[in-house]
Structure formats: structure tokens, C-alpha cells
Design a protein around this motif. Structure first.
Motif, PDB file in Angstrom:
ATOM      1  N   ALA A 257      -1.212  -5.767  -5.714  1.00 23.84           N
ATOM      2  CA  ALA A 257      -1.492  -6.041  -4.297  1.00 23.84           C
ATOM      3  C   ALA A 257      -0.218  -6.104  -3.454  1.00 23.84           C
ATOM      4  CB  ALA A 257      -2.256  -7.355  -4.169  1.00 23.84           C
ATOM      5  N   ASP A 261      -2.441  -5.582   1.974  1.00 22.29           N
ATOM      6  CA  ASP A 261      -3.757  -5.510   1.329  1.00 22.29           C
ATOM      7  C   ASP A 261      -4.567  -6.797   1.485  1.00 22.29           C
ATOM      8  OD1 ASP A 261      -3.210  -2.940   0.358  1.00 22.29           O
ATOM      9  OD2 ASP A 261      -2.295  -3.709  -1.481  1.00 22.29           O
ATOM     10  N   ASN A 278     -10.322  -3.580  -0.777  1.00 18.52           N
ATOM     11  CA  ASN A 278     -10.666  -2.634  -1.850  1.00 18.52           C
ATOM     12  C   ASN A 278     -11.868  -1.799  -1.417  1.00 18.52           C
ATOM     13  OD1 ASN A 278     -12.713  -4.525  -2.016  1.00 18.52           O
ATOM     14  ND2 ASN A 278     -12.655  -4.727  -4.232  1.00 18.52           N
TER      15      ASN A 278
END
Length: 350
Positions: A257, A261, A278
Motif C-alpha cells: 500500500a 491508496d 482496491n
């Protein structure tokens, strides 16, 4: 400043670090036991804890209550006398039954948030189990202390203050999270500590206050000790450990990550939460994902109106299906870059 053991009544942790509870299936007996063995406080999350049971889909609550006892027993065997606690969300459906199951299993400590645990003292009567509410403001700390004092003639055994940098569900609005000022919040922490100390004097005992949310290293611990806290709670860092109960793909998602993110998402029950972006979260932008069955996780959840099933999303993640799962995380997840042992993390805080 000297780092002292964390004392919660007659419980003593050599290292003043509590491993935060992470559900579904991220902090179970293996992680909690390893943390307790090394001198910290190991916490099992009871959120849908029985998800691996063959009976889970048919009778989720019964599977969860059975798993609570089993996981506490296994964690205590690993811990060899170390402190094992559970995190039980007040928003859990049949919350009181979960508390009773943990007490029956001989758990050392119950940490409870996602709502105010107003009935908790009644549920642990006659046991040695210690209780700690999670609060995010002076107001919530004042309310819970007053209720426990008035109704049960009891104070908390510990208080956990969770700031806006924490992972999972947050006790703040999206606006408060976006405008979160750490130095301003430090003043709130000091006020909560002062309030808790007043109840400590009234009940003639030391009530430790532990700070959570964005805590990463010893520098953070020292900062909160200087404010008057007795320790810290850390969750995200313990995911990328060999002992963590999560699937290896879940752990790798943390290691991979980046700062950009990390996003704020809206939970099906309306609370904001922090997670790793995601394909699952991208898919949600297109519209709701139909809920096929209800696993009776949260008391205020209507399967007919929610955008997705949080239980299914968290189970998918815990099992390694990260493209179809919800990956809750703390703000500092991007600072995690390799797998380590629990001992390696706790050695930093000795």
C-alpha cells in the motif's frame, strides 16, 4: 521519559502496547497470543469470529459464541500467562451474549466501542474480567463514566482514546477526519486523561489511559506518555507479521500500500471508515452489490437497503480474495514495507 509497564488493575503488561482488535479474522488467537507472550496485551476481535465454522451461514451467532471460547482458550495457551483481551463492538447484534461468552471463557480484558457500552459493568459482575470503553471525545468519556458511576458504582479499569487516524470504523464525521488536527486533538486527550483521573481518585485506583489511531513507533509512545497516557494501542503494524491470522495476500496488500491508496469509505451502517483502495471499492462506485444472505452481524443493519454486505466483504479479504474484499487499515499503513515477527515490533517499545 521512562517506559513503564502497563497496569490494568492486577494485570501487568511489561510493554505498554495493546494490539488493536481487527476483524473479521485478522486478530484471532495466533496474533493475540504472540503479542501477549512477548509482554504486550493481545486482543482478539469477536467480529464474525466464527466465520470459518461450517455452521456459520446457517447459524452465525451460535458459531461466533462458540468461537469466542475456542479462540480465547487457544490464545491463553500461546500467551503462557500473558494478557488476553477481546474487542467487542457495542453495535454487534446480541452484544450482551458475546460479552457473557468472553467472560465465561475467562478473558482478562474486554475493550468495547462502536457505540457506548452502557451495560458492560452489569455483564461482567462476579468475574475478574477488566473493562475498557473506547472513546473519541471528552463528551463520550464523560457520558460513559457518569453512567457507570451512577448505575453500577463502577469506573472503567482502562480507557482507550481512539483518534481519527485509526483503521476501520471511526467515531468521527468525514469532515472531522479530513480536518483532523493532531495538536488540537492532543488537548482533547489531555482533557480526557484529566477526567479519567478524577474517577480514579473517586474509586481509589489507577485508571490507565491508552491512545490509539495512527500510533506507529516509540516516538509516538513517548509523545503520548508525555501527555499523561499510560500506553498506546497499535493495530495495522501487526498485520504484516508472521503470526497474524490474516491470509498472506491480505498481509501483502498492507506491505504494497502507498499513501495515496488509503481512502475514507462509508460503511453500510453509515459510519466512515479507513481502508485500502482496491477493485472492490472501485466496483462500489458503480452502484450497490446485492446482499444474498444476512449473517446477523450488526444490530442496526437492513440487508434490503445497504450498498453491500460488510461481513462478506471482510470475510473475502481475510480469506485472501482481496479484489472482492474490504481492507480496513490505519492511516500509516503505507509505512509498513516488510514482514516481521511480533517480537520485532514489541522490541522497539521496551
Amino acid at each position: 521519559m521512562e517506559i513503564k509497564p502497563l497496569k490494568i488493575g492486577d494485570l501487568v503488561a511489561k510493554i505498554p502496547v495493546i494490539q488493536g482488535g481487527m476483524g473479521v479474522g485478522i486478530s484471532l488467537s495466533r496474533l493475540a497470543g504472540a503479542v501477549a507472550l512477548e509482554g504486550g496485551v493481545g486482543i482478539i476481535s469477536t467480529a464474525q469470529i466464527g466465520f470459518q465454522s461450517p455452521d456459520f451461514d446457517k447459524n452465525p451467532i451460535a458459531a461466533n459464541l462458540k468461537a469466542i471460547g475456542e479462540e480465547i482458550k487457544k490464545a491463553k495457551e500461546i500467551a503462557k500467562g500473558g494478557i488476553i483481551g477481546v474487542n467487542i463492538m457495542v453495535a454487534t447484534k446480541d452484544y450482551e451474549e458475546y460479552v457473557k461468552a468472553a467472560v465465561k471463557a475467562g478473558v482478562d480484558l474486554i475493550i468495547s466501542g462502536a457505540g457506548l457500552p452502557t451495560t458492560l459493568p452489569k455483564l461482567i459482575e462476579g468475574s475478574r474480567t477488566k473493562i475498557a470503553p473506547i472513546v473519541s471525545s471528552l463528551k463520550s468519556a464523560d457520558v460513559i463514566c457518569k453512567i457507570w458511576d451512577r448505575k453500577y458504582k463502577k469506573s472503567p479499569d482502562m480507557v482507550v482514546i481512539e483518534g481519527a487516524k485509526a483503521g476501520g470504523h471511526l467515531g468521527f464525521t468525514v469532515e472531522e477526519i479530513e480536518q483532523f488536527d493532531e495538536s488540537e486533538y492532543d488537548k482533547e486527550i489531555e482533557k480526557i486523561i484529566s477526567l479519567v483521573n478524577q474517577y480514579g481518585e473517586k474509586y481509589n485506583k489507577q485508571i490507565p489511559v491508552v491512545v490509539a489511531g495512527g500510533v506507529f513507533d516509540q516516538k509516538d509512545l513517548m509523545h503520548y506518555l508525555e501527555l499523561g497516557a499510560s500506553g498506546v494501542q497499535i493495530a495495522s503494524r501487526f498485520v504484516a507479521t508472521y503470526e497474524c491470522d490474516a491470509d498472506e495476500k491480505y498481509k501483502q496488500a498492507y506491505i504494497n500500500a502507498k499513501k495515496e491508496d488509503v481512502v475514507i469509505v462509508k460503511s453500510p451502517v453509515g459510519l466512515p471508515g479507513r481502508a485500502i483502495n482496491n477493485p472492490f471499492l472501485e466496483r462500489l462506485k458503480e452502484g450497490p452489490i446485492k446482499v444474498s444472505s444476512c449473517r446477523k452481524c450488526l444490530s442496526h443493519c437492513n440487508p434490503a437497503t445497504i450498498p453491500y454486505c460488510i461481513t462478506q466483504a471482510l470475510i473475502n479479504a481475510a480469506k485472501g480474495d482481496i479484489d472482492h474484499g474490504l481492507l480496513f487499515c490505519g492511516e500509516n499503513v503505507y509505512r509498513i514495507n516488510k514482514m516481521v515477527h511480533v517480537k520485532d515490533i514489541l522490541d522497539e517499545f521496551r
